[in-house]
Design an enzyme around this catalytic site. Structure first.
Site, PDB file in Angstrom:
ATOM      1  N   SER A 131      14.925 -28.674 -43.679  1.00 22.79           N
ATOM      2  CA  SER A 131      14.409 -28.624 -42.299  1.00 22.79           C
ATOM      3  C   SER A 131      14.119 -30.009 -41.740  1.00 22.79           C
ATOM      4  O   SER A 131      13.674 -30.912 -42.468  1.00 22.79           O
ATOM      5  CB  SER A 131      13.111 -27.803 -42.296  1.00 22.79           C
ATOM      6  OG  SER A 131      12.415 -27.997 -41.086  1.00 22.79           O
ATOM      7  N   GLU A 133      11.609 -30.589 -40.190  1.00 26.83           N
ATOM      8  CA  GLU A 133      10.166 -30.793 -40.416  1.00 26.83           C
ATOM      9  C   GLU A 133       9.927 -31.861 -41.469  1.00 26.83           C
ATOM     10  O   GLU A 133       8.868 -32.476 -41.502  1.00 26.83           O
ATOM     11  CB  GLU A 133       9.513 -29.508 -40.917  1.00 26.83           C
ATOM     12  CG  GLU A 133       8.869 -28.587 -39.932  1.00 26.83           C
ATOM     13  CD  GLU A 133       7.779 -29.186 -39.050  1.00 26.83           C
ATOM     14  OE1 GLU A 133       6.721 -29.552 -39.559  1.00 26.83           O
ATOM     15  OE2 GLU A 133       7.998 -29.262 -37.851  1.00 26.83           O
ATOM     16  N   TYR A 154       4.131 -26.949 -44.924  1.00 26.69           N
ATOM     17  CA  TYR A 154       5.515 -26.452 -44.869  1.00 26.69           C
ATOM     18  C   TYR A 154       6.503 -27.610 -45.045  1.00 26.69           C
ATOM     19  O   TYR A 154       7.444 -27.522 -45.843  1.00 26.69           O
ATOM     20  CB  TYR A 154       5.749 -25.738 -43.529  1.00 26.69           C
ATOM     21  CG  TYR A 154       7.194 -25.418 -43.241  1.00 26.69           C
ATOM     22  CD1 TYR A 154       7.805 -24.295 -43.788  1.00 26.69           C
ATOM     23  CD2 TYR A 154       7.965 -26.251 -42.422  1.00 26.69           C
ATOM     24  CE1 TYR A 154       9.145 -24.009 -43.519  1.00 26.69           C
ATOM     25  CE2 TYR A 154       9.301 -25.977 -42.152  1.00 26.69           C
ATOM     26  CZ  TYR A 154       9.883 -24.852 -42.701  1.00 26.69           C
ATOM     27  OH  TYR A 154      11.202 -24.574 -42.437  1.00 26.69           O
TER      28      TYR A 154
HETATM   29  P1  NAP Z   1      12.521 -16.387 -40.546  1.00 26.99           P
HETATM   30  O1  NAP Z   1      13.101 -15.661 -39.382  1.00 26.99           O
HETATM   31  O2  NAP Z   1      11.066 -16.633 -40.605  1.00 26.99           O
HETATM   32  O3  NAP Z   1      12.989 -15.603 -41.864  1.00 26.99           O
HETATM   33  C1  NAP Z   1      12.413 -15.887 -43.115  1.00 26.99           C
HETATM   34  C2  NAP Z   1      12.997 -14.939 -44.138  1.00 26.99           C
HETATM   35  O4  NAP Z   1      12.396 -15.220 -45.415  1.00 26.99           O
HETATM   36  C3  NAP Z   1      12.710 -13.458 -43.849  1.00 26.99           C
HETATM   37  O5  NAP Z   1      13.818 -12.689 -44.245  1.00 26.99           O
HETATM   38  C4  NAP Z   1      11.525 -13.178 -44.754  1.00 26.99           C
HETATM   39  O6  NAP Z   1      11.389 -11.817 -45.116  1.00 26.99           O
HETATM   40  C5  NAP Z   1      11.927 -13.994 -45.968  1.00 26.99           C
HETATM   41  N1  NAP Z   1      10.811 -14.277 -46.872  1.00 26.99           N
HETATM   42  C6  NAP Z   1       9.629 -14.864 -46.568  1.00 26.99           C
HETATM   43  N2  NAP Z   1       8.853 -14.933 -47.652  1.00 26.99           N
HETATM   44  C7  NAP Z   1       9.546 -14.377 -48.662  1.00 26.99           C
HETATM   45  C8  NAP Z   1       9.287 -14.125 -50.032  1.00 26.99           C
HETATM   46  N3  NAP Z   1       8.117 -14.478 -50.582  1.00 26.99           N
HETATM   47  N4  NAP Z   1      10.234 -13.533 -50.778  1.00 26.99           N
HETATM   48  C9  NAP Z   1      11.420 -13.165 -50.236  1.00 26.99           C
HETATM   49  N5  NAP Z   1      11.721 -13.358 -48.943  1.00 26.99           N
HETATM   50  C10 NAP Z   1      10.795 -13.945 -48.167  1.00 26.99           C
HETATM   51  O7  NAP Z   1      13.226 -17.827 -40.715  1.00 26.99           O
HETATM   52  P2  NAP Z   1      14.598 -18.373 -40.073  1.00 26.99           P
HETATM   53  O8  NAP Z   1      14.299 -18.969 -38.747  1.00 26.99           O
HETATM   54  O9  NAP Z   1      15.644 -17.335 -40.204  1.00 26.99           O
HETATM   55  O10 NAP Z   1      14.889 -19.602 -41.048  1.00 26.99           O
HETATM   56  C11 NAP Z   1      15.671 -19.426 -42.242  1.00 26.99           C
HETATM   57  C12 NAP Z   1      15.392 -20.600 -43.183  1.00 26.99           C
HETATM   58  O11 NAP Z   1      15.733 -21.826 -42.541  1.00 26.99           O
HETATM   59  C13 NAP Z   1      13.934 -20.741 -43.606  1.00 26.99           C
HETATM   60  O12 NAP Z   1      13.926 -21.249 -44.923  1.00 26.99           O
HETATM   61  C14 NAP Z   1      13.385 -21.798 -42.659  1.00 26.99           C
HETATM   62  O13 NAP Z   1      12.294 -22.470 -43.259  1.00 26.99           O
HETATM   63  C15 NAP Z   1      14.609 -22.695 -42.508  1.00 26.99           C
HETATM   64  N6  NAP Z   1      14.717 -23.446 -41.263  1.00 26.99           N
HETATM   65  C16 NAP Z   1      14.657 -22.784 -40.062  1.00 26.99           C
HETATM   66  C17 NAP Z   1      14.819 -23.495 -38.888  1.00 26.99           C
HETATM   67  C18 NAP Z   1      14.793 -22.819 -37.551  1.00 26.99           C
HETATM   68  O14 NAP Z   1      14.670 -23.523 -36.536  1.00 26.99           O
HETATM   69  N7  NAP Z   1      14.938 -21.495 -37.479  1.00 26.99           N
HETATM   70  C19 NAP Z   1      15.060 -24.882 -38.937  1.00 26.99           C
HETATM   71  C20 NAP Z   1      15.132 -25.500 -40.176  1.00 26.99           C
HETATM   72  C21 NAP Z   1      14.984 -24.780 -41.348  1.00 26.99           C
HETATM   73  P3  NAP Z   1      10.573 -10.778 -44.150  1.00 26.99           P
HETATM   74  O15 NAP Z   1      11.541 -10.388 -43.067  1.00 26.99           O
HETATM   75  O16 NAP Z   1      10.245  -9.679 -45.087  1.00 26.99           O
HETATM   76  O17 NAP Z   1       9.379 -11.512 -43.624  1.00 26.99           O
HETATM   77  O1  G4F Z   2       8.179 -22.985 -32.451  1.00 27.15           O
HETATM   78  P1  G4F Z   2       7.361 -23.725 -33.436  1.00 27.15           P
HETATM   79  O2  G4F Z   2       6.339 -22.949 -34.180  1.00 27.15           O
HETATM   80  O3  G4F Z   2       8.388 -24.445 -34.392  1.00 27.15           O
HETATM   81  P2  G4F Z   2       8.251 -25.703 -35.388  1.00 27.15           P
HETATM   82  O4  G4F Z   2       6.857 -25.968 -35.774  1.00 27.15           O
HETATM   83  O5  G4F Z   2       9.023 -26.830 -34.769  1.00 27.15           O
HETATM   84  O6  G4F Z   2       9.009 -25.162 -36.689  1.00 27.15           O
HETATM   85  C1  G4F Z   2      10.253 -24.486 -36.584  1.00 27.15           C
HETATM   86  O7  G4F Z   2      11.291 -25.435 -36.650  1.00 27.15           O
HETATM   87  C2  G4F Z   2      11.384 -26.142 -37.907  1.00 27.15           C
HETATM   88  C3  G4F Z   2      12.540 -27.137 -37.779  1.00 27.15           C
HETATM   89  O8  G4F Z   2      12.069 -28.336 -37.232  1.00 27.15           O
HETATM   90  C4  G4F Z   2      11.622 -25.125 -38.995  1.00 27.15           C
HETATM   91  F1  G4F Z   2      11.775 -25.762 -40.188  1.00 27.15           F
HETATM   92  C5  G4F Z   2      10.461 -24.160 -39.064  1.00 27.15           C
HETATM   93  O9  G4F Z   2      10.735 -23.166 -40.061  1.00 27.15           O
HETATM   94  C6  G4F Z   2      10.340 -23.461 -37.714  1.00 27.15           C
HETATM   95  O10 G4F Z   2      11.480 -22.662 -37.521  1.00 27.15           O
HETATM   96  O11 G4F Z   2       6.600 -24.933 -32.698  1.00 27.15           O
HETATM   97  C7  G4F Z   2       7.304 -25.900 -31.936  1.00 27.15           C
HETATM   98  C8  G4F Z   2       6.297 -26.790 -31.234  1.00 27.15           C
HETATM   99  C9  G4F Z   2       5.212 -27.326 -32.188  1.00 27.15           C
HETATM  100  O12 G4F Z   2       5.047 -28.708 -31.964  1.00 27.15           O
HETATM  101  C10 G4F Z   2       3.960 -26.575 -31.765  1.00 27.15           C
HETATM  102  O13 G4F Z   2       2.744 -27.295 -31.944  1.00 27.15           O
HETATM  103  O14 G4F Z   2       5.614 -26.021 -30.239  1.00 27.15           O
HETATM  104  C11 G4F Z   2       4.234 -26.329 -30.302  1.00 27.15           C
HETATM  105  N1  G4F Z   2       3.467 -25.206 -29.757  1.00 27.15           N
HETATM  106  C12 G4F Z   2       2.642 -25.272 -28.680  1.00 27.15           C
HETATM  107  N2  G4F Z   2       2.059 -24.084 -28.485  1.00 27.15           N
HETATM  108  C13 G4F Z   2       3.400 -23.971 -30.267  1.00 27.15           C
HETATM  109  C14 G4F Z   2       2.517 -23.254 -29.464  1.00 27.15           C
HETATM  110  N3  G4F Z   2       4.041 -23.407 -31.337  1.00 27.15           N
HETATM  111  C15 G4F Z   2       3.787 -22.097 -31.583  1.00 27.15           C
HETATM  112  N4  G4F Z   2       4.416 -21.503 -32.616  1.00 27.15           N
HETATM  113  N5  G4F Z   2       2.910 -21.363 -30.818  1.00 27.15           N
HETATM  114  C16 G4F Z   2       2.238 -21.895 -29.748  1.00 27.15           C
HETATM  115  O15 G4F Z   2       1.453 -21.228 -29.077  1.00 27.15           O
END
Ligand code: NAP
Ligand code: G4F
Length: 345
Positions: A131, A133, A154
Site C-alpha cells: 500500500s 500508506e 496499518y
Molecule cells: P476491503 O474491501 O476492506 O477487503 C478486505 C478483505 O479482507 C475482505 O474480504 C475481508 O473479509 C478480508 N479480511 C479481513 N480480515 C480478515 C481475516 N482476519 N481473515 C481473512 N480475511 C480477512 O479491502 P480492499 O479495498 O479490497 O483492499 C484489498 C487489499 O489491498 C487489502 O490488503 C488492502 O489493505 C490493500 N490495499 C487497498 C487499497 C485501496 O485503496 N483499496 C490500496 C492499497 C492497498 P470480510 O469481507 O469478511 O470483512
Molecule cells: O478513505 P480513507 O479512510 O483511506 P486511506 O486512509 O487513504 O486508506 C485507504 O487507502 C490506502 C492506500 O493509500 C489503503 F492502503 C487502505 O487500505 C485504504 O484503502 O481516508 C482518506 C483520507 C484520510 O486522510 C482521512 O483522514 O480521508 C480523510 N478523512 C477525512 N474524513 C476521512 C474522513 N476518512 C474516513 N475514512 N472517514 C472520514 O470521515
C-alpha cells in the site's frame, strides 16, 4: 488446463473485481471467506454457481488470516498456480483502535501464507497487496525507490508484510511481487472509506434522507483511481517474466475538499451547506498527501489507468443514486475495460 488462483479477501472490494476478472480469463478461482453470523458474500453473490453444477469455477472456503494451519491445509489441497493475497484489516483509522489485531492480520497474515507456501514446497506465484500508506510522510511523488515512513499501525503492518515478501523472494527464490497500490475506489468500496462515505451521503442528502455529512480532516490529498483498472495491474504483475515490485497510481492528487466539491456539484448541490466536522474521524497521525509515480508499471507492464478522479466521482455518485432509487446494490457496475467481458456469467 485452466490456471488455478487462490484469493484471500475475495469478499472485499478488490477481491470481488479480481474474481470477476479471473473467471473471465478462464481461471478456476478459490476464495477464502471468514465465517460470520451474517452473510458477508454480497460482493460476489452474482458470481457464485453451485459447485455441484458441472463447469462451476468459483469455490469458497472458510479460513482466516489468524489461522496459519488452516491456510496451509487449503494451499496444500488446492495447489494454486497463483496466490493473490488481498485480505487485511484494511482501515487506517481502525488500525489506531486495534493495532495488535491489525498487525496479526495485515502483517503476520502475509508471513503465515508465505511460510505455508515454503513449507509445502508449492510452486506458485504470490501477489502481496502492499500500500501507498507505507510511504506515509515521504515526499511526492512516491515511486518504488521512495523510502517508507508509515504513519499508522496499518502502514507499519504493511511495511512488515512488504519486507517479508521481499525476503521470501530473495531467500527462497519464490515468485513474489509487491503491488504498491495507491487509493483505488469504486461503487463497491466499503462505506466507511472517505470516497464512498461522500458519494453515498450525496445520494442520501439529494433524496432528503440525511441532512449532514460528518467528516474529519478534509485538507489531505490522495491519488484516487478506479479499482477494476488496478486489478488488471495485479494480474499483469504475476504474468511478468520475473518477480518485482510496482507502484500503481494515476499520478494526480485531489484533496478530500476537492472530492466533496466534485461529488456535490454532480447533483447541483453546494457541499459547504451539508458537511460538518467531527473529530472522531481525525487520526492521531495523518498523511498529508499521497501521489504516485507509476512509470515503472507503464513501461514494464504496459499498465496505464484511464479513469481519473473526476470521472470516478461521477460514476460513484451515479451508482449510489441508482442503488438508493432501486433499493438494490448494483454489483455489475463497471464500464467495460479492454479485455474484459461486460458481465460475468
Ligand atoms: P476491503 O474491501 O476492506 O477487503 C478486505 C478483505 O479482507 C475482505 O474480504 C475481508 O473479509 C478480508 N479480511 C479481513 N480480515 C480478515 C481475516 N482476519 N481473515 C481473512 N480475511 C480477512 O479491502 P480492499 O479495498 O479490497 O483492499 C484489498 C487489499 O489491498 C487489502 O490488503 C488492502 O489493505 C490493500 N490495499 C487497498 C487499497 C485501496 O485503496 N483499496 C490500496 C492499497 C492497498 P470480510 O469481507 O469478511 O470483512
Ligand atoms: O478513505 P480513507 O479512510 O483511506 P486511506 O486512509 O487513504 O486508506 C485507504 O487507502 C490506502 C492506500 O493509500 C489503503 F492502503 C487502505 O487500505 C485504504 O484503502 O481516508 C482518506 C483520507 C484520510 O486522510 C482521512 O483522514 O480521508 C480523510 N478523512 C477525512 N474524513 C476521512 C474522513 N476518512 C474516513 N475514512 N472517514 C472520514 O470521515
Amino acid at each position: 488446463m485452466a490456471k488455478r488462483a487462490f484469493v484471500t479477501g475475495i469478499t472485499g472490494q478488490d477481491g470481488s473485481y479480481l474474481a470477476e476478472f479471473l473467471l473471465d480469463k478462464g481461471y478456476e478461482v478459490h476464495g477464502v471467506i471468514r465465517r460470520a453470523s451474517t452473510f458477508n458474500t454480497h460482493r460476489i453473490d452474482h458470481l457464485y454457481v453451485d459447485p455441484h453444477v458441472p463447469g462451476a469455477r468459483l469455490f469458497l472456503h472458510y479460513g482466516d488470516l489468524m489461522d496459519g494451519a488452516r491456510l496451509a491445509t487449503l494451499l496444500s489441497a488446492i495447489r494454486p498456480d497463483e496466490v493473490y493475497h488481498l485480505a487485511a484489516q484494511s482501515h487506517v483509522r481502525v488500525s489506531f483502535d486495534e493495532p495488535e489485531y491489525t498487525a496479526e492480520t495485515t502483517a503476520f497474515g502475509t508471513l503465515r501464507l508465505l511460510e505455508a507456501i515454503r513449507r509445502i514446497g508449492l510452486d506458485c506465484r504470490f501477489y502481496q497487496a502492499s500500500s501507498s500508506e507505507m510511504f506515509g510522510a515521504s515526499p511526492l511523488p512516491q515511486s518504488e525507490t521512495t523510502p517508507f515512513h508509515p504513519r499508522s499501525p496499518y502502514g507499519s503492518a504493511k511495511v512488515f508484510a512488504f519486507w517479508s515478501a521481499c525476503n521470501y523472494r530473495e531467500a527462497y527464490g519464490q515468485f513474489v511481487v509487491n503491488g504498491i497500490l495507491f487509493n483505488h475506489e469504486s461503487p463497491r468500496r466499503g462505506e466507511t472509506f472517505v470516497t464512498r462515505k461522500i458519494t453515498r451521503a450525496v445520494a442520501r442528502i439529494r433524496a432528503g434522507l440525511d441532512r449532514y455529512l460528518y467528516l474529519g480532516n478534509i485538507d489531505v490529498v490522495r491519488d484516487w483511481g478506479y479499482a477494476p483498472e488496478y486489478i488488471e495491474g495485479m494480474w499483469r504483475m504475476l504474468q511478468a517474466d520475473a518477480p518485482d515490485d510496482y507502484v500503481l497510481a494515476t499520478g494526480t492528487g485531489y484533496s478530500v475538499r476537492e472530492f466533496l466539491a466534485l461529488a456535490f456539484d454532480h447533483v447541483g448541490l453546494d457541499w459547504e451547506r451539508y458537511v460538518r466536522f467531527d473529530d472522531r474521524y481525525v487520526r492521531p497521525a495523518e498523511i498529508d498527501a499521497l501521489v504516485g509515480d507509476a512509470t515503472k508499471a507503464r513501461t514494464s507492464l504496459g499498465w496505464e489507468p484511464q479513469i481519473r478522479t473526476p470521472e470516478l466521482v461521477n460514476l460513484m455518485v451515479d451508482a449510489d443514486i441508482s442503488a438508493l432509487e432501486s433499493g438494490e446494490r448494483h454489483w455489475i457496475d463497471r464500464p467495460a475495460l479492454p479485455g474484459w467481458s461486460t458481465a460475468p456469467s
